[in-house]
Scaffold this active site. Structure first.
Site, PDB file in Angstrom:
ATOM      1  N   VAL A   1       0.805  -1.226   0.000  1.00  0.00           N
ATOM      2  CA  VAL A   1       0.000   0.000   0.000  1.00  0.00           C
ATOM      3  C   VAL A   1       0.838   1.276   0.000  1.00  0.00           C
ATOM      4  O   VAL A   1       0.315   2.349  -0.296  1.00  0.00           O
ATOM      5  CB  VAL A   1      -0.948  -0.011   1.219  1.00  0.00           C
ATOM      6  CG1 VAL A   1      -0.174   0.246   2.512  1.00  0.00           C
ATOM      7  CG2 VAL A   1      -2.080   0.986   1.054  1.00  0.00           C
ATOM      8  N   TYR A   2       2.128   1.194   0.299  1.00  0.00           N
ATOM      9  CA  TYR A   2       2.924   2.408   0.400  1.00  0.00           C
ATOM     10  C   TYR A   2       3.025   3.109  -0.949  1.00  0.00           C
ATOM     11  O   TYR A   2       3.533   2.550  -1.922  1.00  0.00           O
ATOM     12  CB  TYR A   2       4.323   2.104   0.925  1.00  0.00           C
ATOM     13  CG  TYR A   2       4.383   1.615   2.354  1.00  0.00           C
ATOM     14  CD1 TYR A   2       3.328   1.815   3.237  1.00  0.00           C
ATOM     15  CD2 TYR A   2       5.503   0.942   2.832  1.00  0.00           C
ATOM     16  CE1 TYR A   2       3.393   1.354   4.540  1.00  0.00           C
ATOM     17  CE2 TYR A   2       5.572   0.489   4.135  1.00  0.00           C
ATOM     18  CZ  TYR A   2       4.517   0.694   4.991  1.00  0.00           C
ATOM     19  OH  TYR A   2       4.576   0.242   6.286  1.00  0.00           O
ATOM     20  N   SER A   3       2.545   4.343  -0.980  1.00  0.00           N
ATOM     21  CA  SER A   3       2.558   5.170  -2.197  1.00  0.00           C
ATOM     22  C   SER A   3       1.998   4.417  -3.402  1.00  0.00           C
ATOM     23  O   SER A   3       2.559   4.439  -4.496  1.00  0.00           O
ATOM     24  CB  SER A   3       3.986   5.675  -2.485  1.00  0.00           C
ATOM     25  OG  SER A   3       4.411   6.564  -1.479  1.00  0.00           O
ATOM     26  N   GLY A   4       0.887   3.738  -3.169  1.00  0.00           N
ATOM     27  CA  GLY A   4       0.198   3.052  -4.256  1.00  0.00           C
ATOM     28  C   GLY A   4       1.019   1.975  -4.936  1.00  0.00           C
ATOM     29  O   GLY A   4       0.840   1.700  -6.133  1.00  0.00           O
ATOM     30  N   GLY A   5       1.902   1.331  -4.185  1.00  0.00           N
ATOM     31  CA  GLY A   5       2.734   0.267  -4.754  1.00  0.00           C
ATOM     32  C   GLY A   5       4.076   0.746  -5.270  1.00  0.00           C
ATOM     33  O   GLY A   5       4.954  -0.073  -5.574  1.00  0.00           O
TER      34      GLY A   5
END
Length: 327
Positions: free
Chosen positions: A60-64
């Site tokens: 999930v971090y920065s949309g992958g």
């Protein structure tokens, strides 16, 4: 660099874990302060040069894009067999049904996407990012077991849950002959010590590796009270977690500043050294947006706090509401 076994496993990890939430395309997620690939590269290279072999990210971090950037830089600069690479699953990366949670469908889909973004055949550690109240734990643990047996993860761990939940998951896995958790990634620092009540004693008893997240309380333990930085101005999660207990937390921060001033070292080194003294902490997860953050984390390994200093740092703490279960 110091290396230790992770919990009861044979896995060797550096005593500092580099948190990769700081790397990514900021506009793709909840972290507008994230470093793009060009700015992330020297951070990861510095960590490797210092001997750090443990890297933590999440789908999930920065949309992958954190996984993409981390995987690409590690592939160019490190021997995969020596690196311990961790990622997590639970929060949805995109909108739509079955895009989040810990159902069998979500886990099987997300592990493949994580591996694709990281550019690797497997992760060494695959964490459940939070507890899923909407999926039977039997379904989750069997799916994680199948991920391990498929060779897509070497070990599994959990992050931020109640001790009873962790033990329930372990019992379900043991009863069915499935893979058990070997690691706990929990919220633990000088400003938030509620994990000392149940989770940490349980991890000690069960020989579970512990990797605390937010070891510097989103930077609050790294600077004098009242000072701020660019990340703090836009860090909604940090504000949500720590704002309600500011009055009591200030006393803790002032104790860190006092010990740091006496020793003539940065406050972050004292806060991290305290964590490294605590049983059963394996490796704090240190986020970084500057090279000096990595250097301070490495330096903390050499600081031996006296019993008097430990008492001074701890005695100002007051009980906090339980936090982090939904962050």
């Amino acid at each position: 660099m110091e290396y230790v076994k992770l919990g009861s496993t044979g896995l060797d990890v550096s005593r500092i874990c580099l948190g990769c939430m700081s790397f990514g395309i900021g506009e793709r997620g909840d972290f507008p302060w994230a470093l793009n690939e060009e700015r992330s590269r020297p951070m990861i290279k510095k960590a490797l040069e210092a001997g750090i072999n443990f890297f933590d990210t999440a789908n999930v971090y920065s949309g992958g894009t954190s996984e993409e950037i981390t995987g690409r830089i590690l592939k160019e600069n490190a021997n995969r067999d020596e690196i311990v690479l961790a990622s997590k699953v639970f929060y949805p990366v995109a909108e739509g049904p079955n895009r989040g949670g810990l159902s069998r469908k979500a886990i099987m889909s997300e592990i493949d996407k994580t591996l694709m973004r990281l550019g690797t055949d497997y992760v060494d550690m695959y964490y459940t990012h939070r507890w899923d109240y909407n999926t039977p734990i039997e379904e989750t643990m069997e799916a994680l077991h199948d991920v391990v047996k498929a060779g897509k993860a070497r070990y599994i761990g959990a992050s931020t849950m109640y001790a009873w939940q962790f033990l329930k998951a372990q019992h379900v896995a043991e009863r069915n002959g499935w893979t058990k958790f070997v690691a706990m990634q929990d919220h633990y620092n000088l400003m938030y010590r509620e994990e000392e009540r149940e989770m940490l004693p349980m991890c000690t008893e069960e020989k579970i590796g512990v990797m605390p997240w937010s070891p510097l309380a989103a930077g609050r333990l790294a600077r004098p009270w009242g000072e701020t930085d660019e990340r703090a101005k836009v860090d909604a999660i940090g504000k949500a977690i720590y704002s309600a207990t500011a009055d009591s937390d200030r006393q803790v921060v002032e104790r860190v500043a006092k010990v740091a001033e006496t020793r003539r070292v940065p406050m972050s080194q004292i806060a991290l050294a305290w964590l490294l003294h605590k049983d059963p902490v394996t490796a704090p997860i240190v986020g970084t947006t500057e090279i000096s953050h990595i250097e301070d984390a490495i330096a903390a390994l050499s600081i031996q706090l006296t019993p008097e200093e430990m008492a001074l740092l701890e005695e100002a703490y007051v009980p906090h509401p339980v936090l982090g279960m939904t962050f």
